[in-house]
Design a protein around this motif. Structure first.
Motif, PDB file in Angstrom:
ATOM      1  N   THR A 160       0.813  -1.216   0.000  1.00 57.38           N
ATOM      2  CA  THR A 160       0.000   0.000   0.000  1.00 57.38           C
ATOM      3  C   THR A 160       0.848   1.270   0.000  1.00 57.38           C
ATOM      4  N   GLY A 161       2.191   1.114  -0.126  1.00 62.49           N
ATOM      5  CA  GLY A 161       3.032   2.292  -0.296  1.00 62.49           C
ATOM      6  C   GLY A 161       3.903   2.648   0.901  1.00 62.49           C
ATOM      7  N   HIS A 162       3.838   1.913   1.982  1.00 65.61           N
ATOM      8  CA  HIS A 162       4.655   2.201   3.167  1.00 65.61           C
ATOM      9  C   HIS A 162       5.990   1.474   3.029  1.00 65.61           C
ATOM     10  N   LEU A 163       6.891   2.063   2.224  1.00 67.04           N
ATOM     11  CA  LEU A 163       8.175   1.413   1.952  1.00 67.04           C
ATOM     12  C   LEU A 163       9.132   1.459   3.133  1.00 67.04           C
ATOM     13  N   ASP A 164       8.782   2.170   4.191  1.00 68.14           N
ATOM     14  CA  ASP A 164       9.662   2.253   5.344  1.00 68.14           C
ATOM     15  C   ASP A 164       9.414   1.124   6.346  1.00 68.14           C
ATOM     16  N   ARG A 165       8.401   0.300   6.136  1.00 69.68           N
ATOM     17  CA  ARG A 165       8.107  -0.821   7.047  1.00 69.68           C
ATOM     18  C   ARG A 165       9.178  -1.896   6.928  1.00 69.68           C
ATOM     19  N   ARG A 166       9.527  -2.511   8.040  1.00 70.90           N
ATOM     20  CA  ARG A 166      10.497  -3.595   8.051  1.00 70.90           C
ATOM     21  C   ARG A 166       9.991  -4.707   8.959  1.00 70.90           C
ATOM     22  N   ALA A 167      10.447  -5.910   8.673  1.00 72.51           N
ATOM     23  CA  ALA A 167      10.079  -7.072   9.478  1.00 72.51           C
ATOM     24  C   ALA A 167      10.929  -7.090  10.742  1.00 72.51           C
ATOM     25  N   SER A 168      10.281  -7.349  11.883  1.00 70.00           N
ATOM     26  CA  SER A 168      11.046  -7.469  13.123  1.00 70.00           C
ATOM     27  C   SER A 168      11.617  -8.879  13.181  1.00 70.00           C
ATOM     28  N   LEU A 169      12.916  -8.962  13.365  1.00 71.32           N
ATOM     29  CA  LEU A 169      13.597 -10.245  13.282  1.00 71.32           C
ATOM     30  C   LEU A 169      13.664 -10.976  14.611  1.00 71.32           C
ATOM     31  N   GLY A 170      13.684 -10.270  15.698  1.00 68.09           N
ATOM     32  CA  GLY A 170      13.832 -10.930  16.993  1.00 68.09           C
ATOM     33  C   GLY A 170      15.207 -11.562  17.123  1.00 68.09           C
ATOM     34  N   THR A 171      15.284 -12.604  17.933  1.00 71.46           N
ATOM     35  CA  THR A 171      16.570 -13.253  18.156  1.00 71.46           C
ATOM     36  C   THR A 171      16.662 -14.604  17.463  1.00 71.46           C
ATOM     37  N   ALA A 172      15.576 -15.059  16.874  1.00 67.26           N
ATOM     38  CA  ALA A 172      15.566 -16.402  16.275  1.00 67.26           C
ATOM     39  C   ALA A 172      16.380 -16.430  14.984  1.00 67.26           C
ATOM     40  N   ARG A 173      17.146 -17.477  14.820  1.00 72.45           N
ATOM     41  CA  ARG A 173      17.942 -17.686  13.614  1.00 72.45           C
ATOM     42  C   ARG A 173      17.378 -18.878  12.845  1.00 72.45           C
ATOM     43  N   ASP A 174      16.067 -18.873  12.644  1.00 72.24           N
ATOM     44  CA  ASP A 174      15.423 -19.977  11.940  1.00 72.24           C
ATOM     45  C   ASP A 174      14.968 -19.508  10.566  1.00 72.24           C
ATOM     46  N   GLU A 175      14.123 -20.291   9.932  1.00 73.67           N
ATOM     47  CA  GLU A 175      13.671 -19.971   8.574  1.00 73.67           C
ATOM     48  C   GLU A 175      12.908 -18.648   8.535  1.00 73.67           C
ATOM     49  N   CYS A 176      12.060 -18.406   9.533  1.00 72.96           N
ATOM     50  CA  CYS A 176      11.303 -17.146   9.555  1.00 72.96           C
ATOM     51  C   CYS A 176      12.238 -15.951   9.741  1.00 72.96           C
ATOM     52  N   GLY A 177      13.272 -16.115  10.557  1.00 75.92           N
ATOM     53  CA  GLY A 177      14.251 -15.041  10.739  1.00 75.92           C
ATOM     54  C   GLY A 177      15.008 -14.748   9.462  1.00 75.92           C
ATOM     55  N   ARG A 178      15.402 -15.807   8.745  1.00 76.71           N
ATOM     56  CA  ARG A 178      16.109 -15.607   7.471  1.00 76.71           C
ATOM     57  C   ARG A 178      15.179 -14.983   6.437  1.00 76.71           C
ATOM     58  N   LEU A 179      13.916 -15.415   6.423  1.00 73.68           N
ATOM     59  CA  LEU A 179      12.954 -14.831   5.489  1.00 73.68           C
ATOM     60  C   LEU A 179      12.750 -13.349   5.789  1.00 73.68           C
ATOM     61  N   GLY A 180      12.614 -13.006   7.068  1.00 76.31           N
ATOM     62  CA  GLY A 180      12.468 -11.602   7.460  1.00 76.31           C
ATOM     63  C   GLY A 180      13.679 -10.781   7.058  1.00 76.31           C
ATOM     64  N   SER A 181      14.861 -11.353   7.234  1.00 78.02           N
ATOM     65  CA  SER A 181      16.090 -10.665   6.843  1.00 78.02           C
ATOM     66  C   SER A 181      16.129 -10.436   5.335  1.00 78.02           C
ATOM     67  N   ASN A 182      15.739 -11.442   4.549  1.00 72.72           N
ATOM     68  CA  ASN A 182      15.696 -11.288   3.086  1.00 72.72           C
ATOM     69  C   ASN A 182      14.669 -10.244   2.672  1.00 72.72           C
ATOM     70  N   ILE A 183      13.524 -10.228   3.334  1.00 72.64           N
ATOM     71  CA  ILE A 183      12.496  -9.226   3.030  1.00 72.64           C
ATOM     72  C   ILE A 183      13.044  -7.836   3.330  1.00 72.64           C
ATOM     73  N   ASN A 184      13.705  -7.674   4.468  1.00 75.16           N
ATOM     74  CA  ASN A 184      14.249  -6.355   4.833  1.00 75.16           C
ATOM     75  C   ASN A 184      15.304  -5.891   3.836  1.00 75.16           C
ATOM     76  N   ARG A 185      16.202  -6.794   3.410  1.00 72.96           N
ATOM     77  CA  ARG A 185      17.217  -6.419   2.415  1.00 72.96           C
ATOM     78  C   ARG A 185      16.553  -6.022   1.097  1.00 72.96           C
ATOM     79  N   THR A 186      15.535  -6.764   0.692  1.00 74.03           N
ATOM     80  CA  THR A 186      14.822  -6.436  -0.552  1.00 74.03           C
ATOM     81  C   THR A 186      14.141  -5.079  -0.435  1.00 74.03           C
ATOM     82  N   LEU A 187      13.517  -4.817   0.699  1.00 71.81           N
ATOM     83  CA  LEU A 187      12.851  -3.522   0.883  1.00 71.81           C
ATOM     84  C   LEU A 187      13.860  -2.377   0.934  1.00 71.81           C
ATOM     85  N   ASP A 188      15.030  -2.617   1.536  1.00 73.92           N
ATOM     86  CA  ASP A 188      16.082  -1.590   1.528  1.00 73.92           C
ATOM     87  C   ASP A 188      16.504  -1.283   0.096  1.00 73.92           C
TER      88      ASP A 188
END
Length: 167
Positions: free
Chosen positions: A77-105
């Motif tokens: 909807t146009g909010h390009l400043d939103r980012r996924a909160s990664l927390g401390t987990a180093r699992d698949e969801c954490g890696r996915l969130g990290s990839n989403i954040n890099r893509t959004l950056d």
């Protein structure tokens, strides 16, 4: 007065005497009925425990996936400043969130570069267009006063148009 089930066999002994051997199956049937009831209860109990355990394990994972989907919906909807909160987990969801954040950056950086390029193009076009506007204004004054050389003004305008087209 009670009925009982028996299981047995009959045979004929030498000399023509019949022999019948039978045993009551009531105790065995009662035991099998009890085992069946206990088995059904145990299977239902294990199924309920498995469903509860599955729900307890999957709930946090589904909540994290829902948070990632919320971030992507906001970005859509146009909010390009939103980012996924990664927390401390180093699992698949954490890696996915990290990839989403890099893509959004990267998308945000490309968007900034596009805006900068558009500003640069606008600045580069503003000068030749202003000179063109000035030349047309001079041509219009020269035509009104009939004192200037109109062909020279037309050449200046054509030159400015060529420069603008090259930009």
């Amino acid at each position: 007065g009670e009925t009982a089930n028996y299981r047995g066999s009959a045979t004929e002994l030498p000399g023509g005497f019949p022999l019948m051997n039978a045993r009551s199956t009531s105790a065995r049937d009662e035991l099998l009925g009890s085992v069946l009831r206990i088995s059904v209860v145990a299977v239902l109990l294990v199924a309920c425990m498995a469903a509860l355990l599955g729900w307890l394990v999957c709930r946090p994972i589904l909540q994290r996936i829902d948070k990632l989907n919320d971030v992507l919906s906001d970005v859509e909807t146009g909010h390009l400043d939103r980012r996924a909160s990664l927390g401390t987990a180093r699992d698949e969801c954490g890696r996915l969130g990290s990839n989403i954040n890099r893509t959004l950056d990267r998308v945000q950086d490309l968007n900034r570069q596009t805006l900068s390029l558009a500003d640069h193009i606008a600045h580069e076009l503003r000068t030749p267009l202003n000179r063109l506007k000035l030349a047309v204004s001079r041509l219009s004054k020269d035509a009104a006063s009939s004192k200037g050389d109109i062909s020279q003004s037309v050449e200046v305008i054509n030159s400015e148009i060529d420069q603008t087209v090259s930009v």
